[in-house]
Design a protein around this motif. Structure first.
Motif, PDB file in Angstrom:
ATOM      1  N   SER A   1     -32.223  34.760  17.708  1.00 29.86           N
ATOM      2  CA  SER A   1     -32.813  34.512  19.026  1.00 29.86           C
ATOM      3  C   SER A   1     -32.392  35.545  20.066  1.00 29.86           C
ATOM      4  N   GLY A   2     -31.736  36.623  19.640  1.00 27.66           N
ATOM      5  CA  GLY A   2     -31.370  37.703  20.556  1.00 27.66           C
ATOM      6  C   GLY A   2     -30.069  37.479  21.299  1.00 27.66           C
ATOM      7  N   GLN A   3     -29.269  36.522  20.835  1.00 30.70           N
ATOM      8  CA  GLN A   3     -27.946  36.305  21.425  1.00 30.70           C
ATOM      9  C   GLN A   3     -26.942  37.166  20.663  1.00 30.70           C
ATOM     10  N   TRP A   4     -26.224  38.012  21.380  1.00 34.14           N
ATOM     11  CA  TRP A   4     -25.258  38.912  20.755  1.00 34.14           C
ATOM     12  C   TRP A   4     -23.919  38.204  20.603  1.00 34.14           C
TER      13      TRP A   4
ATOM     14  N   LEU B   1     -32.108  53.404  31.203  1.00 38.23           N
ATOM     15  CA  LEU B   1     -32.037  52.701  29.925  1.00 38.23           C
ATOM     16  C   LEU B   1     -32.632  53.575  28.835  1.00 38.23           C
ATOM     17  N   PHE B   2     -31.969  53.577  27.682  1.00 40.65           N
ATOM     18  CA  PHE B   2     -32.486  54.283  26.518  1.00 40.65           C
ATOM     19  C   PHE B   2     -32.812  53.264  25.440  1.00 40.65           C
ATOM     20  N   VAL B   3     -33.890  53.497  24.715  1.00 43.17           N
ATOM     21  CA  VAL B   3     -34.240  52.705  23.543  1.00 43.17           C
ATOM     22  C   VAL B   3     -34.116  53.651  22.360  1.00 43.17           C
TER      23      VAL B   3
ATOM     24  N   ARG C   1     -34.158  54.652  18.023  1.00 44.39           N
ATOM     25  CA  ARG C   1     -35.146  54.672  16.940  1.00 44.39           C
ATOM     26  C   ARG C   1     -34.854  53.665  15.840  1.00 44.39           C
ATOM     27  N   SER C   2     -33.817  52.848  15.972  1.00 45.39           N
ATOM     28  CA  SER C   2     -33.468  51.914  14.905  1.00 45.39           C
ATOM     29  C   SER C   2     -34.507  50.803  14.780  1.00 45.39           C
ATOM     30  N   ALA C   3     -34.415  50.066  13.702  1.00 40.45           N
ATOM     31  CA  ALA C   3     -35.309  48.925  13.508  1.00 40.45           C
ATOM     32  C   ALA C   3     -34.451  47.680  13.315  1.00 40.45           C
ATOM     33  N   PRO C   4     -34.527  46.689  14.174  1.00 43.31           N
ATOM     34  CA  PRO C   4     -35.290  46.710  15.426  1.00 43.31           C
ATOM     35  C   PRO C   4     -34.622  47.641  16.439  1.00 43.31           C
ATOM     36  N   PRO C   5     -35.407  48.128  17.385  1.00 40.18           N
ATOM     37  CA  PRO C   5     -34.850  49.064  18.369  1.00 40.18           C
ATOM     38  C   PRO C   5     -33.761  48.416  19.222  1.00 40.18           C
ATOM     39  N   ARG C   6     -32.766  49.212  19.574  1.00 40.08           N
ATOM     40  CA  ARG C   6     -31.710  48.761  20.478  1.00 40.08           C
ATOM     41  C   ARG C   6     -31.968  49.339  21.859  1.00 40.08           C
ATOM     42  N   VAL C   7     -31.609  48.602  22.893  1.00 40.56           N
ATOM     43  CA  VAL C   7     -31.703  49.102  24.260  1.00 40.56           C
ATOM     44  C   VAL C   7     -30.287  49.213  24.820  1.00 40.56           C
ATOM     45  N   ALA C   8     -30.043  50.305  25.531  1.00 39.09           N
ATOM     46  CA  ALA C   8     -28.717  50.554  26.104  1.00 39.09           C
ATOM     47  C   ALA C   8     -28.860  51.079  27.517  1.00 39.09           C
ATOM     48  N   VAL C   9     -27.960  50.648  28.364  1.00 32.16           N
ATOM     49  CA  VAL C   9     -27.905  51.194  29.714  1.00 32.16           C
ATOM     50  C   VAL C   9     -26.980  52.409  29.691  1.00 32.16           C
ATOM     51  N   LEU C  10     -27.324  53.407  30.463  1.00 32.82           N
ATOM     52  CA  LEU C  10     -26.497  54.604  30.586  1.00 32.82           C
ATOM     53  C   LEU C  10     -25.301  54.307  31.483  1.00 32.82           C
ATOM     54  N   HIS C  11     -24.111  54.680  31.020  1.00 30.00           N
ATOM     55  CA  HIS C  11     -22.889  54.543  31.812  1.00 30.00           C
ATOM     56  C   HIS C  11     -23.109  55.284  33.133  1.00 30.00           C
ATOM     57  N   ASP C  12     -22.731  54.671  34.233  1.00 27.65           N
ATOM     58  CA  ASP C  12     -23.006  55.274  35.539  1.00 27.65           C
ATOM     59  C   ASP C  12     -22.273  56.591  35.778  1.00 27.65           C
TER      60      ASP C  12
ATOM     61  N   ALA D   1     -34.146  42.010  29.839  1.00 29.66           N
ATOM     62  CA  ALA D   1     -33.739  41.148  28.718  1.00 29.66           C
ATOM     63  C   ALA D   1     -34.950  40.578  27.986  1.00 29.66           C
ATOM     64  N   GLY D   2     -35.918  40.068  28.727  1.00 30.55           N
ATOM     65  CA  GLY D   2     -37.119  39.515  28.103  1.00 30.55           C
ATOM     66  C   GLY D   2     -37.936  40.569  27.385  1.00 30.55           C
ATOM     67  N   ARG D   3     -38.059  41.703  27.993  1.00 28.88           N
ATOM     68  CA  ARG D   3     -38.859  42.780  27.391  1.00 28.88           C
ATOM     69  C   ARG D   3     -38.258  43.290  26.088  1.00 28.88           C
ATOM     70  N   PHE D   4     -36.931  43.356  26.042  1.00 29.79           N
ATOM     71  CA  PHE D   4     -36.272  43.920  24.864  1.00 29.79           C
ATOM     72  C   PHE D   4     -35.645  42.861  23.960  1.00 29.79           C
ATOM     73  N   GLY D   5     -35.888  41.597  24.255  1.00 26.65           N
ATOM     74  CA  GLY D   5     -35.548  40.516  23.340  1.00 26.65           C
ATOM     75  C   GLY D   5     -34.079  40.205  23.156  1.00 26.65           C
ATOM     76  N   PHE D   6     -33.306  40.199  24.232  1.00 28.20           N
ATOM     77  CA  PHE D   6     -31.912  39.790  24.133  1.00 28.20           C
ATOM     78  C   PHE D   6     -31.590  38.768  25.215  1.00 28.20           C
TER      79      PHE D   6
END
Length: 190
Positions: free
Chosen positions: A65-68, A122-124, A126-137, A177-182
């Motif tokens: 369900s996208g809970q890490w 944010l970067f997405v 190429r993995s399957a399923p894709p991962r989304v990450a925020v860039l460190h400030d 979160a909704g868009r990237f499923g977490f």
């Protein structure tokens, strides 16, 4: 997942999971949240023990369900996310070649780049399923050295390696979160 964790799961399959005790902050730091931190909405104490950090990173994954969570032996410890499930660092070597590395030390190969309405990048991958990450400030300057932003501040292009230009796409932070499923704040599960 570590073999010792698989063995513990097989031996004790019905250990209740927990939530609220572990947080991944906006800069990719793991934080332990005791009851006082949870009650006060505080981020908690940064975990600095190298072996423990490595153990968390090796046993970090998402449920259906996208809970890490971090699988701590037989117990699943659901993770509170300050933003995304991954935080990446962007660096350029002496020759100018770029690389992205996630908080666990893994390589992150971007396939898309987003800019949120609060200026976060944010970067997405190429993995399957894709991962989304925020860039460190701390890496926003490196990003801006390799990006062209339009006047709207959210469109343009990010110039990755080998002449690849990834278009910048706009996204509302509230929709990430909704868009990237977490799930940012997992519910308690038995």
């Amino acid at each position: 997942m570590d073999d010792i964790v698989r063995q513990a799961l097989a031996k004790w399959p019905d250990v209740p999971s927990c939530t609220g005790w572990l947080l991944l902050d906006r800069r990719g730091n793991w934080r332990m949240r005791d009851e006082a931190a949870q009650a006060g909405g505080a981020a908690g104490t940064p975990i600095r023990h190298t072996a423990l950090l490595a153990f968390i990173n090796r046993n970090y994954e998402a449920d259906e369900s996208g809970q890490w969570f971090f699988q701590n032996g037989p117990q699943r410890v659901y993770v509170e996310l300050a933003y995304t499930p991954w935080v990446v660092r962007l660096s350029a070597d002496a020759g100018g070649a770029l690389s992205l590395t996630d908080q666990a030390g893994g390589v992150f190969e971007p396939s898309a780049v987003y800019v949120d309405d609060e200026g976060g990048v944010l970067f997405v991958d190429r993995s399957a399923p894709p991962r989304v990450a925020v860039l460190h400030d701390h890496d926003l300057e490196v990003f801006s050295d390799h990006a062209q932003l339009a006047d709207d501040g959210v469109s343009g292009a990010f110039f990755w390696r080998d002449g690849v230009a990834l278009p910048l796409q706009a996204v509302r932070r509230a929709d990430v979160a909704g868009r990237f499923g977490f799930v940012v704040s997992p519910a308690t599960r038995a």
